[in-house]
Write a protein that holds these residues in place. Structure first.
Motif, short mmCIF file in Angstrom:
data_model
loop_
_atom_site.label_atom_id
_atom_site.label_comp_id
_atom_site.label_asym_id
_atom_site.label_seq_id
_atom_site.Cartn_x
_atom_site.Cartn_y
_atom_site.Cartn_z
N LEU A 21 0.85 -1.19 0.00
CA LEU A 21 0.00 0.00 0.00
C LEU A 21 0.88 1.24 0.00
O LEU A 21 1.44 1.62 1.04
N PRO A 22 1.06 1.90 -1.14
CA PRO A 22 1.80 3.17 -1.13
C PRO A 22 1.01 4.25 -0.41
O PRO A 22 -0.15 4.49 -0.73
N ALA A 23 1.63 4.86 0.59
CA ALA A 23 0.95 5.88 1.40
C ALA A 23 1.89 7.04 1.67
O ALA A 23 1.95 7.58 2.76
N GLY A 24 2.64 7.41 0.64
CA GLY A 24 3.64 8.45 0.82
C GLY A 24 3.28 9.79 0.23
O GLY A 24 4.12 10.70 0.20
N GLY A 25 2.05 9.93 -0.25
CA GLY A 25 1.65 11.19 -0.90
C GLY A 25 1.64 12.36 0.06
O GLY A 25 1.45 12.21 1.26
N TRP A 59 -6.40 -14.59 3.52
CA TRP A 59 -5.39 -15.11 2.62
C TRP A 59 -4.33 -14.09 2.21
O TRP A 59 -3.42 -14.41 1.44
N ILE A 60 -4.41 -12.87 2.72
CA ILE A 60 -3.33 -11.90 2.52
C ILE A 60 -2.38 -12.04 3.70
O ILE A 60 -2.73 -11.74 4.83
N SER A 61 -1.17 -12.50 3.43
CA SER A 61 -0.24 -12.85 4.52
C SER A 61 0.50 -11.65 5.09
O SER A 61 0.76 -11.59 6.29
N HIS A 62 0.86 -10.70 4.26
CA HIS A 62 1.61 -9.52 4.70
C HIS A 62 1.01 -8.26 4.08
O HIS A 62 0.62 -8.26 2.90
N ILE A 63 0.96 -7.20 4.87
CA ILE A 63 0.48 -5.91 4.39
C ILE A 63 1.62 -4.91 4.57
O ILE A 63 2.02 -4.60 5.70
N ILE A 64 2.17 -4.45 3.46
CA ILE A 64 3.31 -3.51 3.48
C ILE A 64 2.77 -2.10 3.27
O ILE A 64 2.16 -1.82 2.23
N VAL A 65 2.97 -1.23 4.24
CA VAL A 65 2.54 0.16 4.11
C VAL A 65 3.79 1.01 3.92
O VAL A 65 4.69 1.02 4.77
N VAL A 66 3.85 1.71 2.79
CA VAL A 66 5.04 2.50 2.45
C VAL A 66 4.71 3.97 2.69
O VAL A 66 3.80 4.53 2.06
N ARG A 91 10.00 2.54 4.57
CA ARG A 91 10.36 3.92 4.20
C ARG A 91 10.15 4.12 2.69
O ARG A 91 10.66 3.35 1.88
N GLY A 92 9.40 5.14 2.33
CA GLY A 92 9.09 5.40 0.94
C GLY A 92 10.18 6.18 0.22
O GLY A 92 11.12 6.69 0.83
N GLY A 93 10.02 6.26 -1.10
CA GLY A 93 10.94 7.03 -1.92
C GLY A 93 10.34 8.39 -2.24
O GLY A 93 9.29 8.77 -1.73
N VAL A 94 10.98 9.12 -3.15
CA VAL A 94 10.54 10.47 -3.45
C VAL A 94 9.40 10.48 -4.46
O VAL A 94 8.75 11.51 -4.66
N THR A 95 9.12 9.34 -5.11
CA THR A 95 8.01 9.25 -6.06
C THR A 95 7.21 7.98 -5.76
O THR A 95 7.64 7.11 -5.00
N ARG A 96 6.05 7.90 -6.39
CA ARG A 96 5.17 6.75 -6.19
C ARG A 96 5.86 5.44 -6.58
O ARG A 96 5.84 4.46 -5.82
N ILE A 124 -0.39 -7.76 -4.38
CA ILE A 124 -1.43 -6.76 -4.68
C ILE A 124 -0.83 -5.38 -4.45
O ILE A 124 -0.15 -5.15 -3.45
N ILE A 125 -1.06 -4.46 -5.37
CA ILE A 125 -0.69 -3.06 -5.17
C ILE A 125 -1.98 -2.26 -5.12
O ILE A 125 -2.81 -2.34 -6.04
N HIS A 126 -2.15 -1.52 -4.03
CA HIS A 126 -3.41 -0.80 -3.83
C HIS A 126 -3.13 0.50 -3.09
O HIS A 126 -2.38 0.53 -2.12
N ASP A 127 -3.73 1.59 -3.54
CA ASP A 127 -3.52 2.89 -2.91
C ASP A 127 -4.08 2.91 -1.49
O ASP A 127 -5.20 2.43 -1.24
N ALA A 128 -3.34 3.50 -0.58
CA ALA A 128 -3.78 3.60 0.82
C ALA A 128 -4.98 4.53 0.98
O ALA A 128 -5.63 4.52 2.02
N VAL A 129 -5.28 5.32 -0.05
CA VAL A 129 -6.42 6.25 0.04
C VAL A 129 -7.62 5.75 -0.77
O VAL A 129 -8.46 6.53 -1.20
#
Length: 402
Positions: A21-25, A59-66, A91-96, A124-129
């Motif tokens: 879940l990318p959440a770095g916006g 059935w989702i084993s890990h949830i990664i929040v960036v 830790r997220g990067g400077v872009t999505r 799975i890639i899914h927006d945190a928002v």
């Protein structure tokens, strides 16, 4: 094009599945100082709803929040406060794209994470928002990714897309019926999307937004497109927060948790009530030892459910109801929305009459008035019940209502 690697299976449960879940916006378009993923809706950060939606799927084993470096501590506190499980904060990067790549690295690079997580077959890639994602669409994109290497949810275009010329006049428009809006969730065989990110140019990582395009460009993997539902929209502007709040309120009013102890008569009533309600609202039934501080019950109270039916064979068990109220107050559920707690007391005695004394009735009414001040609406029902093996069941009218 079919992927060269990856196993097939009958369903998501047959594959190891993780979510990133990318959440770095920064939330610039929202127009406030707080990034949109951390804005509160009904007293709870938006990202917590999205994590919770993933968390409910076994059935989702890990949830990664960036998240961006400056928000790691904030995200840690959210995970702790709301009791989220199976969550790893990265830790997220400077872009999505750089953030998503960092999220994938925790499965593949020892020097990126203190603890290398088990590599999933599908990610799975899914927006945190996008907090309203359901298991059905997640299952569909995961299954499609297993078969085709990549998959993503799509929706029909609402408006026609046009291109303007350099002088600011209309150049041309696209035929709307031929095009779709790319949405989330998306899913990939892990090896395919990780390889695509490894081959990315800096330009792609800095200016790209579409993960499906990377799989096509670098791994020649054509994504299967899956028709999504209308509630996959992304919270982008301030008005979207109001819409999200409205949806969450509506969802809360359409779900109930039935809590019972494990005794046979009570369990039977639990089953009958569940069967009666499940066609109309979302019902979760839990059997626990009510006299204990049950961890499963704590998880439910922390899960933003606002309607509870507690069934007990103790006729006027105000003490048990008090314990439930205490647990609810100690949970992290913000009581900004009225909680409805219906306490059903079964009378399984041989008496033909079902009654309650004035002293006990006064005690129940007083307790109901006290908890109402805390935004908890308590209702009491006295129910005379005889099990099916005795050949009959009977109920009496409601005895108390706050």
């Amino acid at each position: 094009m079919e992927p060269s690697c990856g196993s097939r299976g009958p369903g998501p449960a047959a594959a190891a599945v993780a979510a990133v879940l990318p959440a770095g916006g920064s939330g610039e378009r929202l127009g406030g100082a707080t990034p949109k993923q951390f804005c509160t809706v009904q007293g709870r950060p938006l990202v917590s709803y999205t994590v919770g939606a993933m968390e409910r799927i076994s059935w989702i084993s890990h949830i990664i929040v960036v998240v961006s470096p400056e928000n790691i501590e904030k995200m840690n506190s959210i995970v702790e406060k709301y009791g989220h499980k199976r969550v790893t904060i990265v830790r997220g990067g400077v872009t999505r794209h750089r953030s998503i790549f960092n999220g994938l690295k925790v499965f593949a690079e020892n020097n990126f994470s203190n603890q290398l997580l088990q590599k999933p077959e599908v990610v799975i890639i899914h927006d945190a928002v996008r907090p309203f994602v359901e298991e059905d669409i997640l299952s569909k994109v995961v299954m499609a990714a297993k078969d085709h290497g990549a998959a993503g949810a799509i929706r029909p275009l609402v408006s026609t897309v046009i291109a303007s010329a350099a002088d600011g006049f209309l150049d041309h428009s696209l035929e709307r019926a031929r095009y779709r809006a790319s949405e989330m969730p998306q899913a990939f065989l892990f090896d395919i999307i990780y390889e695509a990110y490894q081959q990315c140019t800096d330009y792609d990582l800095d200016y790209g937004t579409e993960c499906l395009h990377l799989a096509l460009k670098y791994c020649k993997t054509n994504a299967k497109l899956v028709e999504g539902t209308a509630d996959l929209w992304k919270v982008t502007y301030k008005r979207d927060l109001y819409a999200a709040e409205s949806i969450i309120k509506g969802n809360l009013s359409q779900q109930v948790c039935i809590i019972t102890n494990v005794k046979e008569d009570v369990a039977q009533v639990n089953f009958l009530l569940h069967e009666s309600l499940k066609s109309r609202i979302k019902v979760e039934a839990v059997s626990v030892t009510l006299s204990k501080n049950d961890g499963q019950l704590q998880d439910i109270f922390s899960g933003q459910c606002y309607n509870f039916v507690c069934i007990s064979d103790k006729k006027y068990a105000v003490e048990e109801t008090q314990k439930l109220v205490d647990m609810l107050e100690k949970s992290n559920t913000p009581l900004l929305y009225p909680v409805v707690l219906i306490s059903v007391h079964l009378d399984v005695s041989e008496n033909t009459s079902c009654s309650i004394g004035m002293e006990e009735l006064t005690r129940i009414k007083k307790f109901a008035r006290e908890v109402k001040k805390k935004n908890i609406l308590l209702y009491g029902i006295l129910f005379q019940y005889k099990s099916a093996k005795e050949g009959q069941s009977q109920s009496t009218e409601e005895k108390d209502e706050s």
